[in-house]
Design an enzyme around this catalytic site. Structure first.
Site, PDB file in Angstrom:
ATOM      1  N   HIS A  63     -29.610 -66.535  83.215  1.00 27.69           N
ATOM      2  CA  HIS A  63     -28.280 -66.499  83.835  1.00 27.69           C
ATOM      3  C   HIS A  63     -28.359 -67.227  85.181  1.00 27.69           C
ATOM      4  CE1 HIS A  63     -26.273 -63.371  81.258  1.00 27.69           C
ATOM      5  NE2 HIS A  63     -27.537 -63.216  80.907  1.00 27.69           N
ATOM      6  N   HIS A  85     -24.962 -57.635  85.153  1.00 24.71           N
ATOM      7  CA  HIS A  85     -24.833 -56.600  84.126  1.00 24.71           C
ATOM      8  C   HIS A  85     -24.849 -55.211  84.745  1.00 24.71           C
ATOM      9  CE1 HIS A  85     -26.687 -60.086  82.169  1.00 24.71           C
ATOM     10  NE2 HIS A  85     -26.122 -59.681  81.050  1.00 24.71           N
ATOM     11  N   ALA A 115     -25.073 -62.865  74.103  1.00 31.40           N
ATOM     12  CA  ALA A 115     -26.140 -62.781  73.104  1.00 31.40           C
ATOM     13  C   ALA A 115     -26.119 -61.356  72.582  1.00 31.40           C
ATOM     14  CB  ALA A 115     -27.475 -63.086  73.759  1.00 31.40           C
ATOM     15  N   MET A 212     -25.327 -55.872  75.781  1.00 29.09           N
ATOM     16  CA  MET A 212     -25.322 -55.067  77.013  1.00 29.09           C
ATOM     17  C   MET A 212     -24.291 -55.564  78.019  1.00 29.09           C
ATOM     18  SD  MET A 212     -29.407 -54.836  77.605  1.00 29.09           S
ATOM     19  CE  MET A 212     -30.543 -54.846  76.223  1.00 29.09           C
ATOM     20  N   HIS A 248     -36.697 -60.434  75.597  1.00 29.89           N
ATOM     21  CA  HIS A 248     -35.639 -61.194  76.263  1.00 29.89           C
ATOM     22  C   HIS A 248     -35.888 -62.700  76.142  1.00 29.89           C
ATOM     23  CE1 HIS A 248     -32.166 -61.767  78.733  1.00 29.89           C
ATOM     24  NE2 HIS A 248     -32.846 -62.410  79.672  1.00 29.89           N
TER      25      HIS A 248
HETATM   26  N1  HPA Z   1     -29.728 -55.242  71.745  1.00 34.22           N
HETATM   27  C1  HPA Z   1     -28.997 -55.240  72.897  1.00 34.22           C
HETATM   28  N2  HPA Z   1     -28.629 -56.368  73.508  1.00 34.22           N
HETATM   29  C2  HPA Z   1     -28.985 -57.518  72.959  1.00 34.22           C
HETATM   30  C3  HPA Z   1     -29.748 -57.589  71.774  1.00 34.22           C
HETATM   31  C4  HPA Z   1     -30.140 -56.386  71.137  1.00 34.22           C
HETATM   32  O1  HPA Z   1     -30.809 -56.365  70.092  1.00 34.22           O
HETATM   33  N3  HPA Z   1     -29.947 -58.912  71.502  1.00 34.22           N
HETATM   34  C5  HPA Z   1     -29.333 -59.612  72.492  1.00 34.22           C
HETATM   35  N4  HPA Z   1     -28.749 -58.779  73.380  1.00 34.22           N
END
Ligand code: HPA
Length: 278
Positions: A63, A85, A115, A212, A248
């Site tokens: 980000h 976030h 994502a 999230m 991540h």
């Molecule tokens: N869980 C939560 N947030 C996410 C995920 C996941 O599997 N993949 C990308 N963001």
């Protein structure tokens, strides 16, 4: 400009407009690994979030944390390249603050991207999903925040996602030969990706993807009367049977890989909108 601006929004917007006098018609939030669209903005000017009064910086990798103004597909846009976030320790109203600012600057449409992990067993890594509903495990109650819930019960929500924009996104995706799923996004606080049991539980809720983010901004945009379109890039699929964890780095890498397909849909949509100004 709206006379009811809160002083904080007022100060942030004044700072931005002082750098660049700008009236965007569209605001686009670029999620994990999806920041590359900013490269396509013409006459681009960037302001770091940390320089804008009351903006929260983001420390999440993938980000960039900057506010980008310019033209995309002929339309004046503002891109929020990265987001702060809730898991970074901020409150809901701080997560939605940038949306208050872009609305005050004139943006009427919010296109937001994230994502997400695929919960729907038909989803594959790299799929794109347009969001048509959500499950709010952030308890992001928008206008009906904790302070009001004690005295007033909120009506059930109308989904913030604009149905005709969803249809337009599908027809553009078909035109471009890009697969596009449609489903329900479940927002969780994080910051960890889910355990196998949590993925199993979230699948049981009926959600198609888990992430999230996104809901604070979507709910703020709805409250402010903006049209909303939201997309998820399925960066991983829920692994409920084999012990495989999500990282991540994978999520960001997949975002970069799948992002260009999503960007083609968004750019085409803006192109159509530029041809049919409201
Ligand atoms: N869980 C939560 N947030 C996410 C995920 C996941 O599997 N993949 C990308 N963001």
């Amino acid at each position: 400009m709206d006379a009811k601006l809160t002083p904080r929004v007022d100060q942030a917007v004044a700072y931005i407009l002082n750098k660049r006098l700008w009236q965007p018609s569209v605001a686009i939030v670029l999620g994990s690994g999806l920041g590359d669209l900013a490269e396509r903005v013409e006459h681009r000017e960037c302001i770091a979030y940390c320089d804008i009064p009351h903006f929260c910086s983001t420390h999440a990798s993938g980000h960039a944390g900057q506010f980008v103004t310019g033209y995309l597909s002929g339309l004046p846009v503002v891109l929020l390249q990265g987001r702060a976030h809730r898991y970074e320790g901020i409150a809901n109203h701080q997560a939605s603050f940038p949306i208050e600012c872009v609305r005050a600057m004139g943006a009427k449409l919010l296109v937001t991207t994230n994502a997400a992990g695929g919960l729907n067993t038909r989803y594959c890594v790299g799929d794109l999903m347009v969001v048509d509903s959500h499950i709010d495990f952030l308890w992001a109650r928008g206008l009906w925040g904790a302070e009001r819930c004690q005295t007033q019960l909120a009506p059930s929500r109308v989904p913030p996602y604009d149905w005709s924009l969803i249809q337009t996104a599908h027809s553009i995706a078909r035109q471009l030969g890009i697969g596009l799923q449609q489903g329900c996004y479940l927002a969780t606080l994080g910051p960890t990706y889910e355990t196998r049991s949590e993925y199993r539980m979230f699948r049981w809720t009926g959600a198609d993807a888990v992430g999230m983010s996104t809901l604070p901004e979507v709910l703020a945009a709805q409250r402010l009367g903006m049209e909303v379109l939201a997309f998820s890039v399925i960066t991983n699929v829920a692994s409920t049977d084999i012990p495989q964890s999500t990282t991540h780095d994978e999520v960001v890498a997949l975002g970069h890989a799948a992002g260009p397909r999503l960007m083609r849909i968004i750019e085409t949509l803006l192109n159509e909108r530029a041809g049919h100004p409201d």
